[in-house]
Design a protein around this motif. Structure first.
Motif, PDB file in Angstrom:
ATOM      1  N   SER A  79       0.842  -1.197   0.000  1.00  9.48           N
ATOM      2  CA  SER A  79       0.000   0.000   0.000  1.00  9.48           C
ATOM      3  C   SER A  79       0.874   1.242   0.000  1.00  9.48           C
ATOM      4  CB  SER A  79      -0.925   0.014   1.221  1.00  9.48           C
ATOM      5  OG  SER A  79      -0.176   0.157   2.415  1.00  9.48           O
ATOM      6  N   ILE A  80       0.357   2.290  -0.588  1.00 10.32           N
ATOM      7  CA  ILE A  80       1.002   3.595  -0.528  1.00 10.32           C
ATOM      8  C   ILE A  80      -0.081   4.625  -0.197  1.00 10.32           C
ATOM      9  CG2 ILE A  80       2.893   3.075  -2.117  1.00 10.32           C
ATOM     10  CD1 ILE A  80       1.325   4.503  -4.301  1.00 10.32           C
ATOM     11  N   SER A  81       0.309   5.637   0.567  1.00  9.24           N
ATOM     12  CA  SER A  81      -0.615   6.716   0.940  1.00  9.24           C
ATOM     13  C   SER A  81      -0.141   8.019   0.319  1.00  9.24           C
ATOM     14  CB  SER A  81      -0.703   6.851   2.457  1.00  9.24           C
ATOM     15  OG  SER A  81      -1.193   5.660   3.041  1.00  9.24           O
ATOM     16  N   ASN A  82      -1.101   8.873   0.018  1.00  7.15           N
ATOM     17  CA  ASN A  82      -0.746  10.126  -0.646  1.00  7.15           C
ATOM     18  C   ASN A  82      -1.786  11.192  -0.322  1.00  7.15           C
ATOM     19  OD1 ASN A  82       0.617  11.936  -2.219  1.00  7.15           O
ATOM     20  ND2 ASN A  82       0.046  11.024  -4.180  1.00  7.15           N
ATOM     21  N   GLU A  83      -1.379  12.449  -0.413  1.00  8.25           N
ATOM     22  CA  GLU A  83      -2.283  13.589  -0.266  1.00  8.25           C
ATOM     23  C   GLU A  83      -2.093  14.497  -1.471  1.00  8.25           C
ATOM     24  OE1 GLU A  83      -3.384  16.072   3.524  1.00  8.25           O
ATOM     25  OE2 GLU A  83      -1.705  17.085   2.533  1.00  8.25           O
ATOM     26  N   MET A  84      -3.172  14.877  -2.088  1.00  2.00           N
ATOM     27  CA  MET A  84      -3.067  15.686  -3.307  1.00  2.00           C
ATOM     28  C   MET A  84      -4.121  16.795  -3.285  1.00  2.00           C
ATOM     29  SD  MET A  84      -4.655  12.870  -5.938  1.00  2.00           S
ATOM     30  CE  MET A  84      -3.873  11.541  -5.034  1.00  2.00           C
ATOM     31  N   ASN A  85      -3.812  17.863  -3.989  1.00  2.00           N
ATOM     32  CA  ASN A  85      -4.741  18.975  -4.166  1.00  2.00           C
ATOM     33  C   ASN A  85      -5.507  18.776  -5.468  1.00  2.00           C
ATOM     34  OD1 ASN A  85      -3.835  20.323  -1.817  1.00  2.00           O
ATOM     35  ND2 ASN A  85      -2.146  21.243  -2.941  1.00  2.00           N
ATOM     36  N   VAL A  86      -6.823  18.776  -5.361  1.00  2.00           N
ATOM     37  CA  VAL A  86      -7.666  18.586  -6.538  1.00  2.00           C
ATOM     38  C   VAL A  86      -8.777  19.632  -6.519  1.00  2.00           C
ATOM     39  CG1 VAL A  86      -7.174  16.125  -6.734  1.00  2.00           C
ATOM     40  CG2 VAL A  86      -9.043  16.885  -5.285  1.00  2.00           C
ATOM     41  N   LEU A  87      -9.445  19.783  -7.645  1.00  2.00           N
ATOM     42  CA  LEU A  87     -10.526  20.765  -7.777  1.00  2.00           C
ATOM     43  C   LEU A  87     -11.875  20.065  -7.820  1.00  2.00           C
ATOM     44  CD1 LEU A  87      -8.998  23.194 -10.446  1.00  2.00           C
ATOM     45  CD2 LEU A  87      -8.985  23.435  -7.955  1.00  2.00           C
ATOM     46  N   SER A  88     -12.837  20.610  -7.085  1.00  3.30           N
ATOM     47  CA  SER A  88     -14.196  20.084  -7.128  1.00  3.30           C
ATOM     48  C   SER A  88     -14.878  20.568  -8.400  1.00  3.30           C
ATOM     49  CB  SER A  88     -14.983  20.538  -5.897  1.00  3.30           C
ATOM     50  OG  SER A  88     -15.112  21.943  -5.898  1.00  3.30           O
TER      51      SER A  88
END
Length: 276
Positions: A79-88
């Protein structure tokens, strides 16, 4: 004075044998590889065509040519975890944190490394996850992301990642969206709205419960009124006189002294006079 010390003479050819032994040890150490639990290996042929895609090596002890190199990678589920900025969907930037479970295909480990390199997670998996997350999250409003759409979003991201990685020798098993962070002003507004909606639902529930109780009491009262009406209509004068006579007869059987006047009273019912 005679020298009693005996001179030690190294056997002829001894240095040569020592050199040979050291070389054999070095050669053996470079020719043996132990692949651990949950790992797989492929041979990189230095003097050949590079990665051997025809054979994959499993767990255990293996001997390889000293001029070749065994590339060992984990092939169990990881498993890998990540945090990303996305647009709604309305252009609001949100931060999405998640974890993805994946597993390289053991039989195709050679093809995976040959086409995507040893660092295939960075080269293949990360871009696929980012693209899928941006595509899916961009379909929803902040309210949907914050509340009720989490499981749907997870499944849609998983479907898109699996589509992107089809025939890429890397299997994605599951996607978990752990957190969705919105700007504080938007988050507070959503929480306030959700609280008001909850209070409204509770108020409607209380009204509905009170209405049902009132209807129950009304039905109960109507039922009692109907029963009383039926009972009243069934109690004719004749029936009442018969019941009175029966009661008088029972009282006359009492050992207490009494006087029974027959035919007295307005209704002609017997009257009992007496004392102890």
């Amino acid at each position: 004075m005679a020298n009693n010390q005996m001179d030690f003479k190294f056997p002829k050819g001894g240095v040569f044998f020592i050199i040979i032994a050291i070389a054999v040890i070095i050669l053996f150490s470079k020719s043996t590889v132990t692949i651990g639990p949950g790992e797989g290996g492929v041979i990189f042929e230095t003097l050949g065509s590079g990665i051997d895609t025809e054979k994959t090596y499993g767990e255990g002890f293996h001997i390889v040519a000293p001029w070749n190199r065994m590339i060992v990678r984990k092939v169990r589920q990881q498993s890998i975890s990540n945090e990303m900025n996305v647009l709604s969907v309305n252009g609001l930037e949100v931060k999405v944190s998640g974890t993805i479970w994946y597993e390289p295909e053991l039989v195709n480990l050679g093809n995976l490394i040959k086409t995507k390199g040893e660092d295939y997670e960075r080269e293949l998996l990360d871009p696929a996850i980012n693209a899928a997350a941006r595509s899916v999250v961009g379909r929803y409003t902040p309210e949907q992301l914050y509340s009720s759409k989490r499981d749907v979003i997870e499944q849609e991201i998983l479907d898109e990642v699996q589509l992107v990685l089809k025939d890429q020798y890397l299997s994605v098993k599951r996607v978990l969206v752990e957190d969705v962070k919105l700007p504080s002003t938007i988050r507070i507004a959503i929480e306030t709205k959700l609280k008001q909606e909850q209070e409204s639902l509770e108020y409607e529930f209380r009204l509905s419960k009170a209405k049902k109780e009132a209807e129950r009491q009304k039905i109960d009262a109507e039922g009692k009124a109907i029963a009383n009406k039926i009972l009243s209509e069934s109690l004719t004068d004749k029936i009442l006189q018969e019941k009175g006579i029966e009661a008088t007869i029972e009282l006359s059987k009492s050992p207490n002294s009494k006087v029974v006047v027959i035919g007295s009273g307005k209704t002609g019912m017997p009257i009992i006079l007496g004392n102890q």
